[in-house]
Design a protein around this motif. Structure first.
Motif, PDB file in Angstrom:
ATOM      1  N   MET A 179     -16.320  12.128   0.400  1.00 36.38           N
ATOM      2  CA  MET A 179     -14.933  12.244   0.825  1.00 36.38           C
ATOM      3  C   MET A 179     -14.313  10.848   0.874  1.00 36.38           C
ATOM      4  SD  MET A 179     -12.385  14.023   1.807  1.00 36.38           S
ATOM      5  CE  MET A 179     -12.758  15.644   2.377  1.00 36.38           C
ATOM      6  N   ILE A 180     -13.139  10.705   0.328  1.00 35.90           N
ATOM      7  CA  ILE A 180     -12.425   9.436   0.387  1.00 35.90           C
ATOM      8  C   ILE A 180     -11.750   9.313   1.751  1.00 35.90           C
ATOM      9  CG2 ILE A 180     -10.506   8.096  -0.552  1.00 35.90           C
ATOM     10  CD1 ILE A 180     -11.121   9.280  -3.267  1.00 35.90           C
ATOM     11  N   ASP A 181     -11.916   8.167   2.393  1.00 33.69           N
ATOM     12  CA  ASP A 181     -11.308   7.907   3.692  1.00 33.69           C
ATOM     13  C   ASP A 181      -9.874   7.413   3.536  1.00 33.69           C
ATOM     14  OD1 ASP A 181     -11.733   7.480   6.688  1.00 33.69           O
ATOM     15  OD2 ASP A 181     -11.023   5.494   6.036  1.00 33.69           O
ATOM     16  N   HIS A 182      -9.696   6.384   2.680  1.00 31.54           N
ATOM     17  CA  HIS A 182      -8.348   5.868   2.439  1.00 31.54           C
ATOM     18  C   HIS A 182      -8.305   5.133   1.100  1.00 31.54           C
ATOM     19  CE1 HIS A 182     -10.243   2.270   4.185  1.00 31.54           C
ATOM     20  NE2 HIS A 182      -9.322   1.571   3.526  1.00 31.54           N
ATOM     21  N   ILE A 183      -7.099   4.922   0.635  1.00 30.40           N
ATOM     22  CA  ILE A 183      -6.834   4.148  -0.582  1.00 30.40           C
ATOM     23  C   ILE A 183      -5.793   3.102  -0.207  1.00 30.40           C
ATOM     24  CG2 ILE A 183      -5.853   4.197  -2.913  1.00 30.40           C
ATOM     25  CD1 ILE A 183      -6.939   7.075  -3.143  1.00 30.40           C
ATOM     26  N   GLU A 184      -6.020   1.851  -0.633  1.00 31.48           N
ATOM     27  CA  GLU A 184      -5.086   0.771  -0.349  1.00 31.48           C
ATOM     28  C   GLU A 184      -4.460   0.284  -1.649  1.00 31.48           C
ATOM     29  OE1 GLU A 184      -5.442  -3.712   1.406  1.00 31.48           O
ATOM     30  OE2 GLU A 184      -6.290  -2.088   2.622  1.00 31.48           O
ATOM     31  N   ILE A 185      -3.146   0.191  -1.665  1.00 41.86           N
ATOM     32  CA  ILE A 185      -2.400  -0.202  -2.856  1.00 41.86           C
ATOM     33  C   ILE A 185      -1.516  -1.397  -2.511  1.00 41.86           C
ATOM     34  CG2 ILE A 185      -0.661   0.529  -4.541  1.00 41.86           C
ATOM     35  CD1 ILE A 185      -1.661   3.426  -4.065  1.00 41.86           C
ATOM     36  N   TYR A 186      -1.623  -2.448  -3.308  1.00 35.39           N
ATOM     37  CA  TYR A 186      -0.759  -3.611  -3.144  1.00 35.39           C
ATOM     38  C   TYR A 186       0.537  -3.363  -3.905  1.00 35.39           C
ATOM     39  CZ  TYR A 186      -4.046  -6.570  -0.669  1.00 35.39           C
ATOM     40  OH  TYR A 186      -4.845  -7.114   0.285  1.00 35.39           O
ATOM     41  N   VAL A 187       1.665  -3.748  -3.307  1.00 39.12           N
ATOM     42  CA  VAL A 187       2.984  -3.468  -3.875  1.00 39.12           C
ATOM     43  C   VAL A 187       3.795  -4.757  -4.010  1.00 39.12           C
ATOM     44  CG1 VAL A 187       3.008  -1.100  -3.004  1.00 39.12           C
ATOM     45  CG2 VAL A 187       3.990  -2.935  -1.603  1.00 39.12           C
ATOM     46  N   ARG A 188       4.758  -4.725  -4.923  1.00 42.21           N
ATOM     47  CA  ARG A 188       5.620  -5.886  -5.174  1.00 42.21           C
ATOM     48  C   ARG A 188       6.614  -6.102  -4.030  1.00 42.21           C
ATOM     49  NH1 ARG A 188       6.986  -9.202  -8.871  1.00 42.21           N
ATOM     50  NH2 ARG A 188       5.632  -8.276 -10.432  1.00 42.21           N
ATOM     51  N   ASP A 189       7.218  -5.043  -3.539  1.00 42.80           N
ATOM     52  CA  ASP A 189       8.273  -5.131  -2.527  1.00 42.80           C
ATOM     53  C   ASP A 189       7.994  -4.060  -1.476  1.00 42.80           C
ATOM     54  OD1 ASP A 189      10.648  -4.788  -1.043  1.00 42.80           O
ATOM     55  OD2 ASP A 189      11.923  -5.224  -2.772  1.00 42.80           O
ATOM     56  N   LEU A 190       7.426  -4.467  -0.358  1.00 42.29           N
ATOM     57  CA  LEU A 190       7.002  -3.510   0.660  1.00 42.29           C
ATOM     58  C   LEU A 190       8.163  -2.653   1.159  1.00 42.29           C
ATOM     59  CD1 LEU A 190       4.764  -2.351   2.453  1.00 42.29           C
ATOM     60  CD2 LEU A 190       5.295  -4.163   4.113  1.00 42.29           C
ATOM     61  N   ALA A 191       9.318  -3.241   1.392  1.00 35.91           N
ATOM     62  CA  ALA A 191      10.458  -2.461   1.901  1.00 35.91           C
ATOM     63  C   ALA A 191      10.853  -1.364   0.909  1.00 35.91           C
ATOM     64  CB  ALA A 191      11.642  -3.379   2.189  1.00 35.91           C
ATOM     65  N   ARG A 192      10.884  -1.706  -0.360  1.00 37.93           N
ATOM     66  CA  ARG A 192      11.244  -0.717  -1.389  1.00 37.93           C
ATOM     67  C   ARG A 192      10.185   0.383  -1.478  1.00 37.93           C
ATOM     68  NH1 ARG A 192      11.851  -1.936  -7.797  1.00 37.93           N
ATOM     69  NH2 ARG A 192      12.727   0.071  -8.357  1.00 37.93           N
ATOM     70  N   SER A 193       8.926   0.004  -1.476  1.00 37.83           N
ATOM     71  CA  SER A 193       7.847   0.993  -1.533  1.00 37.83           C
ATOM     72  C   SER A 193       7.839   1.866  -0.282  1.00 37.83           C
ATOM     73  CB  SER A 193       6.494   0.308  -1.702  1.00 37.83           C
ATOM     74  OG  SER A 193       6.419  -0.267  -2.982  1.00 37.83           O
ATOM     75  N   ARG A 194       8.058   1.260   0.867  1.00 41.16           N
ATOM     76  CA  ARG A 194       8.094   2.028   2.121  1.00 41.16           C
ATOM     77  C   ARG A 194       9.212   3.071   2.077  1.00 41.16           C
ATOM     78  NH1 ARG A 194       7.584  -0.864   7.877  1.00 41.16           N
ATOM     79  NH2 ARG A 194       5.887  -1.709   6.641  1.00 41.16           N
ATOM     80  N   HIS A 195      10.362   2.678   1.586  1.00 47.38           N
ATOM     81  CA  HIS A 195      11.486   3.620   1.469  1.00 47.38           C
ATOM     82  C   HIS A 195      11.097   4.805   0.571  1.00 47.38           C
ATOM     83  CE1 HIS A 195      15.610   5.029   1.221  1.00 47.38           C
ATOM     84  NE2 HIS A 195      15.467   5.085  -0.091  1.00 47.38           N
ATOM     85  N   PHE A 196      10.492   4.513  -0.570  1.00 49.39           N
ATOM     86  CA  PHE A 196      10.066   5.558  -1.505  1.00 49.39           C
ATOM     87  C   PHE A 196       9.009   6.464  -0.879  1.00 49.39           C
ATOM     88  CE2 PHE A 196       6.941   7.020  -4.617  1.00 49.39           C
ATOM     89  CZ  PHE A 196       7.737   7.745  -5.483  1.00 49.39           C
ATOM     90  N   TYR A 197       7.961   5.875  -0.342  1.00 52.39           N
ATOM     91  CA  TYR A 197       6.856   6.674   0.190  1.00 52.39           C
ATOM     92  C   TYR A 197       7.202   7.373   1.497  1.00 52.39           C
ATOM     93  CZ  TYR A 197       3.785   5.298  -3.559  1.00 52.39           C
ATOM     94  OH  TYR A 197       3.219   5.142  -4.797  1.00 52.39           O
ATOM     95  N   ASP A 198       8.139   6.844   2.281  1.00 58.19           N
ATOM     96  CA  ASP A 198       8.610   7.569   3.462  1.00 58.19           C
ATOM     97  C   ASP A 198       9.117   8.948   3.061  1.00 58.19           C
ATOM     98  OD1 ASP A 198       8.069   5.675   5.446  1.00 58.19           O
ATOM     99  OD2 ASP A 198      10.146   4.962   5.575  1.00 58.19           O
ATOM    100  N   PHE A 199       9.878   9.001   1.977  1.00 62.33           N
ATOM    101  CA  PHE A 199      10.404  10.280   1.510  1.00 62.33           C
ATOM    102  C   PHE A 199       9.317  11.119   0.841  1.00 62.33           C
ATOM    103  CE2 PHE A 199      11.971  12.929  -1.922  1.00 62.33           C
ATOM    104  CZ  PHE A 199      12.769  13.801  -1.206  1.00 62.33           C
ATOM    105  N   PHE A 200       8.671  10.553  -0.163  1.00 53.44           N
ATOM    106  CA  PHE A 200       7.714  11.315  -0.967  1.00 53.44           C
ATOM    107  C   PHE A 200       6.556  11.849  -0.140  1.00 53.44           C
ATOM    108  CE2 PHE A 200       3.822  11.038  -3.750  1.00 53.44           C
ATOM    109  CZ  PHE A 200       4.009  12.264  -4.356  1.00 53.44           C
ATOM    110  N   LEU A 201       5.909  11.010   0.610  1.00 48.39           N
ATOM    111  CA  LEU A 201       4.723  11.463   1.341  1.00 48.39           C
ATOM    112  C   LEU A 201       5.064  12.396   2.499  1.00 48.39           C
ATOM    113  CD1 LEU A 201       2.546   8.228   1.245  1.00 48.39           C
ATOM    114  CD2 LEU A 201       2.280  10.321  -0.126  1.00 48.39           C
TER     115      LEU A 201
END
Length: 128
Positions: A1-23
């Protein structure tokens, strides 16, 4: 079982905005937040997003290089895939393989493929 996955991003604020909605649409909830990252949890699994250090920003991500190709998330019905596709496209998400939707993954593979802000390929799929 996978516990977690960590992804490095270019712009945390932009990624957070996207993933807040999608996830959130997939049933994830905000889990951890700190100045250089955030995470989202669904049951015992969680996804972590971390701001890439400035020294490493010149190397863009591409799914065809060695490493991660894409992440796929399952949804309970075809209608859920269609509805989420519509919501994401309304928010300006880049669709992949649009001419083959919903069978870009092959006959009987009902899925929507798209990119996150760093062009990481994502998929939502309905499986019988």
């Amino acid at each position: 079982m996978i516990d977690h996955i960590e992804i490095y991003v270019r712009d945390l604020a932009r990624s957070r905005h996207f993933y807040d909605f999608f996830l959130t649409e997939l049933g994830f909830e905000s889990y951890q937040n700190w100045s250089q990252g955030c995470s989202y949890r669904c049951q015992e699994f969680y996804l972590v997003f971390v701001q890439t250090e400035a020294a490493f920003l010149e190397n863009d991500y591409h799914r065809k290089n060695i490493g991660l190709n894409h992440l796929a998330f399952s949804l309970p019905t075809k209608t859920d895939v269609d509805d989420l596709r519509h919501k994401l496209l309304s928010n300006g998400v880049t669709e992949l393989y649009s001419s083959a939707y919903p069978y870009a993954g092959g006959p009987g593979h009902y899925a929507f493929f798209f990119e996150d802000p760093d062009r990481i390929k994502l998929e939502v799929v309905w499986k019988r």
